[in-house]
Design a protein around this motif. Structure first.
Motif, short mmCIF file in Angstrom:
data_model
loop_
_atom_site.label_atom_id
_atom_site.label_comp_id
_atom_site.label_asym_id
_atom_site.label_seq_id
_atom_site.Cartn_x
_atom_site.Cartn_y
_atom_site.Cartn_z
N ILE A 216 0.85 -1.18 0.08
CA ILE A 216 -0.02 -0.03 -0.17
C ILE A 216 1.16 1.15 -0.05
CG2 ILE A 216 -1.96 -1.17 1.23
CD1 ILE A 216 -1.12 0.58 3.68
N SER A 217 0.45 2.16 -0.63
CA SER A 217 1.13 3.52 -0.89
C SER A 217 0.50 4.83 -0.54
CB SER A 217 1.76 3.53 -2.25
OG SER A 217 2.37 4.96 -2.48
N LEU A 218 1.14 5.49 0.39
CA LEU A 218 0.51 6.82 0.77
C LEU A 218 1.54 7.93 0.50
CD1 LEU A 218 -0.30 4.54 3.49
CD2 LEU A 218 -2.23 6.18 3.52
N SER A 219 0.61 9.26 0.51
CA SER A 219 1.50 10.37 0.21
C SER A 219 1.78 11.19 1.56
CB SER A 219 0.84 11.08 -0.73
OG SER A 219 1.66 12.59 -0.72
N ALA A 220 3.14 11.36 1.77
CA ALA A 220 3.48 12.15 3.11
C ALA A 220 3.11 13.54 3.12
CB ALA A 220 5.04 12.15 3.20
N ARG A 221 2.75 14.21 1.78
CA ARG A 221 2.21 15.43 1.80
C ARG A 221 0.71 15.46 2.30
NH1 ARG A 221 4.53 16.63 -4.22
NH2 ARG A 221 6.76 16.62 -3.72
N ASN A 222 -0.08 14.37 1.88
CA ASN A 222 -1.39 14.58 2.35
C ASN A 222 -1.59 14.17 3.71
OD1 ASN A 222 -2.30 15.20 -0.18
ND2 ASN A 222 -2.28 13.04 -0.96
N ILE A 247 4.42 1.81 1.96
CA ILE A 247 5.37 2.72 1.35
C ILE A 247 4.59 4.06 1.46
CG2 ILE A 247 6.25 3.63 -1.01
CD1 ILE A 247 5.47 0.95 -2.25
N LEU A 248 5.70 4.99 2.05
CA LEU A 248 5.34 6.29 2.11
C LEU A 248 6.19 7.32 0.98
CD1 LEU A 248 3.79 8.50 3.98
CD2 LEU A 248 5.92 8.97 5.06
N GLN A 249 5.49 7.90 0.37
CA GLN A 249 5.83 8.52 -0.81
C GLN A 249 5.87 9.94 -0.67
OE1 GLN A 249 3.45 6.48 -4.00
NE2 GLN A 249 5.54 6.07 -4.94
N GLN A 250 6.56 10.62 -1.56
CA GLN A 250 6.83 12.08 -1.28
C GLN A 250 7.43 12.94 -0.14
OE1 GLN A 250 2.78 13.05 -2.39
NE2 GLN A 250 3.45 13.76 -4.58
N VAL A 251 8.16 11.88 0.26
CA VAL A 251 9.11 12.31 1.52
C VAL A 251 9.99 13.24 1.17
CG1 VAL A 251 10.33 11.52 3.37
CG2 VAL A 251 8.58 10.02 2.62
N ASP A 252 9.70 14.53 1.42
CA ASP A 252 10.52 15.81 1.09
C ASP A 252 11.37 16.34 2.43
OD1 ASP A 252 9.66 15.37 -1.45
OD2 ASP A 252 8.06 16.58 -0.89
N HIS A 253 11.06 16.12 3.60
CA HIS A 253 11.49 16.49 4.81
C HIS A 253 11.81 15.72 5.90
CE1 HIS A 253 10.08 20.47 2.91
NE2 HIS A 253 9.06 19.84 2.79
N LEU A 259 8.29 10.50 10.71
CA LEU A 259 6.83 9.75 10.57
C LEU A 259 7.03 8.52 10.28
CD1 LEU A 259 3.90 9.76 10.87
CD2 LEU A 259 3.89 10.85 8.60
N ALA A 260 7.48 8.07 8.83
CA ALA A 260 8.07 7.01 8.51
C ALA A 260 8.53 5.97 9.46
CB ALA A 260 8.64 7.17 7.06
N ARG A 261 9.37 6.42 9.97
CA ARG A 261 10.23 5.25 10.96
C ARG A 261 9.75 5.08 12.20
NH1 ARG A 261 15.92 5.36 10.17
NH2 ARG A 261 16.64 6.58 8.45
N ASN A 262 8.66 6.34 12.73
CA ASN A 262 7.80 5.88 13.80
C ASN A 262 6.81 4.94 13.78
OD1 ASN A 262 9.64 7.67 15.20
ND2 ASN A 262 8.20 9.79 14.98
N ILE A 263 5.95 5.30 12.63
CA ILE A 263 4.68 4.48 12.32
C ILE A 263 5.39 3.04 11.76
CG2 ILE A 263 2.97 4.19 10.71
CD1 ILE A 263 2.27 6.93 11.14
N GLY A 264 6.55 2.93 11.19
CA GLY A 264 6.88 1.58 10.71
C GLY A 264 6.93 1.48 9.24
N TYR A 273 15.59 11.73 0.24
CA TYR A 273 16.64 10.61 0.20
C TYR A 273 17.58 11.03 -0.67
CZ TYR A 273 13.13 8.95 3.36
OH TYR A 273 12.16 8.68 4.34
N ARG A 274 17.38 11.62 -1.82
CA ARG A 274 18.20 11.88 -2.79
C ARG A 274 19.41 12.51 -2.26
NH1 ARG A 274 13.30 12.71 -5.96
NH2 ARG A 274 13.56 15.03 -5.99
N ALA A 275 19.09 13.50 -1.44
CA ALA A 275 20.37 14.28 -0.82
C ALA A 275 21.38 13.31 0.12
CB ALA A 275 20.06 15.56 -0.24
N ILE A 276 20.38 12.46 0.71
CA ILE A 276 21.11 11.41 1.93
C ILE A 276 21.88 10.46 1.04
CG2 ILE A 276 20.79 9.47 3.01
CD1 ILE A 276 18.43 11.14 4.48
N ALA A 277 21.37 9.94 0.03
CA ALA A 277 22.21 8.96 -1.06
C ALA A 277 23.34 9.57 -1.52
CB ALA A 277 21.42 8.54 -2.05
N PHE A 278 23.26 10.99 -2.19
CA PHE A 278 24.25 11.63 -2.64
C PHE A 278 25.47 11.73 -1.73
CE2 PHE A 278 26.80 15.29 -3.61
CZ PHE A 278 27.10 15.04 -4.83
#
Length: 287
Positions: A216-222, A247-253, A259-264, A273-278
């Motif tokens: 299942i996929s949800l948007s962090a913005r919403n 899946i938590l998508q549109q994680v920009d901050h 939130l993704a980590r706390n809820i699991g 994550y692009r900046a983290i990966a770089f």
């Protein structure tokens, strides 16, 4: 088969199916795009990562990019046969214009598949969105046509996740959508349900109970607007109990990552994550 040959194969196949010489797939600078009416379709492939180890990429989500095409006037005769408005009938009893929707959906997914193969190192699974009207328009054997496309690309249906967005517009077609998605699964595809909003808990739960989606996929913005993390945790737990992942998508901050980590959440996607990966790779590590 080289990518150039695959592009030619699908152009020939399209011409035979529609009895025309129009070639919808074009390849430039190693990327594939598709022509449909007055628009040019290309792909943005965004990596999906493990939430607790975001440098690990498990697959890609395909997002459509649309531009106008400079030679659109050359193909008006073909456009008339393929392109119609994506509407419902006046009595709203049954979706219409299925043929053009099906053609458009197939074109988009083929473009995404070819661009996935163009990656330097294709890996993991590919998430492809399917319009609910496409699912309703195919009466049986859902995924059979695209299974041939997948085979020509040297992949298997198990590499593909069929993603459907759940929304209120198609509420009366619930049973038909469930049957269609179940048909995809019988052919080996994985299934993902995308919830833009969780304002109808019972319907979301119904889909999960009836389909046992792989994702299942949800948007962090919403989610920032809903602030109902208890309900989110309940749905995520239900999916996990059925063997699926969230899946938590549109994680920009960073707040959304927390939130993704706390809820699991199992997987994440977004600009954060692009900046983290770089930074991680720049420090001399490898994923």
């Amino acid at each position: 088969m080289p990518l150039e040959d695959l592009v030619e194969y699908f152009n020939d196949r399209f011409g035979q199916e529609h009895r025309c010489s129009f070639s919808p797939f074009i390849m430039e600078a190693g990327k594939v795009s598709g022509l449909f009416g007055q628009i040019r379709i290309s792909s943005d492939l965004v990596p999906l990562r493990q939430a607790l180890k975001p440098t690990v990429v498990i697959g890609y989500g395909a997002q459509i990019r649309v531009d106008t095409y400079k030679n659109q006037h050359l193909y008006s005769n073909v456009v008339n046969n393929l392109l119609t408005d994506n509407l419902l009938t006046d009595n709203r009893s049954q979706p219409t214009d299925f043929e053009s929707i099906i053609n458009f959906d197939r074109l988009c997914r083929t473009v995404h598949m070819l661009n996935y193969l163009s990656l330097t190192r294709p890996q993991g699974i590919l998430f492809l969105e399917v319009d609910p009207l496409h699912i309703l328009g195919i009466k049986q054997d859902h995924g059979a046509y695209f299974e041939e496309v997948i085979s020509q690309c040297g992949l298997q249906t198990g590499n593909i996740v069929i993603v459907m967005t759940v929304n209120n517009l198609y509420g009366q077609y619930y049973q038909g959508l469930v049957r269609g998605l179940d048909n995809y699964r019988r052919r080996g595809y994985r299934i993902a349900l995308k919830f833009d909003y969780l304002n109808q808990e019972s319907r979301a739960v119904d889909y999960v109970l009836n389909l046992s989606p792989d994702y299942i996929s949800l948007s962090a913005r919403n989610l920032d607007q809903q602030c109902d993390h208890a309900m989110l945790a309940k749905l995520k737990g239900l999916v996990a109990s059925k063997g699926g992942q969230s899946i938590l998508q549109q994680v920009d901050h960073k707040e959304s990552d927390s939130l993704a980590r706390n809820i699991g959440f199992d997987l994440v996607e977004g600009g954060y994550y692009r900046a983290i990966a770089f930074d991680f790779l720049a420090a001399g590590h490898s994923s």
